[in-house]
Design a protein around this motif. Structure first.
Motif, short mmCIF file in Angstrom:
data_model
loop_
_atom_site.label_atom_id
_atom_site.label_comp_id
_atom_site.label_asym_id
_atom_site.label_seq_id
_atom_site.Cartn_x
_atom_site.Cartn_y
_atom_site.Cartn_z
N GLU A 181 132.86 98.07 63.86
CA GLU A 181 132.46 98.85 64.85
C GLU A 181 132.54 100.27 64.05
O GLU A 181 133.89 100.58 63.64
N GLY A 182 131.89 101.15 64.50
CA GLY A 182 131.92 102.37 63.68
C GLY A 182 131.24 102.79 62.23
O GLY A 182 131.03 103.96 61.88
N ASP A 241 125.58 97.08 69.26
CA ASP A 241 124.10 97.10 68.75
C ASP A 241 124.08 95.62 68.07
O ASP A 241 123.04 95.39 67.36
N SER A 299 127.94 102.38 64.33
CA SER A 299 127.52 101.33 65.09
C SER A 299 128.68 100.88 66.16
O SER A 299 129.77 101.09 66.10
N ARG A 300 128.05 99.88 67.25
CA ARG A 300 128.82 99.58 68.37
C ARG A 300 128.69 98.28 68.60
O ARG A 300 127.76 97.67 68.00
N PRO A 356 133.87 94.44 67.13
CA PRO A 356 134.74 95.53 67.73
C PRO A 356 136.13 95.76 67.04
O PRO A 356 136.63 94.88 66.37
#
Lengths: 113, 115
Positions: A15-16, A83, A79-80, A113
């Motif tokens: 994530e990110g 997604d 990004s999460r 995550p």
């Protein structure tokens, strides 16, 4: 043979981070589109780029198109986990007037995550 | 309607039986497309409707597959004498017109399992 082929087939990121997917196609086109699919069901239209455009943005999405190389890329920034999905590029054929789209095999994106 | 509706969402059938899959497109969308997707694969084009006519049915895999559209709206895809290789998700999409610049709106698909 597929009009559109995505690369990589699978992508796993944290994530990110940013995610980049590529698509190549074979014939002339009027436009190229990107779709997202969750859980193997209906696809959702994300963005369309016309053959005379080189770059397009929509929120965290950035699409580029290089008609000389017959290729496109989809960049998802920051990004999460949400997604996580499969992403498909789709092209028409420049000579076609049916609106028929040819889809690639897709890139499966996993955002941890 | 507000979106593209497909029914049933899941269908399990015995080999050799006939099945009908239904698609109700967005009101006013003249173009309708059927695709199928095998597990983990991309989408395979089956047939395209403009109004009630099917100018492109080049993707239908065999004469066991047929489709019709009535009233420029609802479409039915029929598979006769189903085989195990017919197992897939069948996706319907509609578009404002038969021009690719409008993009597609997809239904949620029918998952067909032939046992």
């Amino acid at each position: 043979s597929q009009q559109g082929e995505e690369d990589p087939q699978a992508l796993s990121i944290q994530e990110g981070e940013n995610a980049t997917m590529n698509c190549s196609y074979k014939t002339s086109i009027n436009n190229l589109q990107w779709y997202r699919q969750n859980s193997g069901r209906g696809l959702v239209h994300l963005i369309l780029i016309r053959s005379n455009e080189r770059e397009k943005h929509s929120g965290r999405l950035r699409v580029t198109l290089d008609t000389s190389k017959k290729s496109s890329s989809l960049l998802i920034t920051a990004s999460r986990a949400a997604d996580t999905a499969s992403y498909f590029c789709a092209t028409d054929k420049g000579s076609s007037n049916t609106g028929k789209l040819i889809f690639g095999q897709g890139t499966t994106l996993q955002v941890k995550p | 309607g507000a979106g593209v509706s497909q029914s049933p969402s899941n269908k399990v059938t015995e080999k050799g039986k006939d099945v009908e899959l239904r698609c109700d497109p967005i009101s006013g969308h003249t173009a309708l497309y059927w695709y199928r997707q095998s597990l983990g694969q991309g989408l395979e084009f089956l047939i395209y409707f403009q109004g009630n006519s099917a100018p492109d049915k080049s993707g239908l895999p065999s004469d066991r597959f047929s489709a019709e559209r009535t009233g420029g709206s609802v479409s039915t895809l029929t598979i006769q004498r189903t085989q195990q290789e017919d197992s897939a998700v069948y996706l319907c999409a509609s578009s404002f017109s038969g021009h690719s610049s409008y993009g597609y709106t997809f239904g949620s698909g029918t998952r067909l399992t032939v046992v």
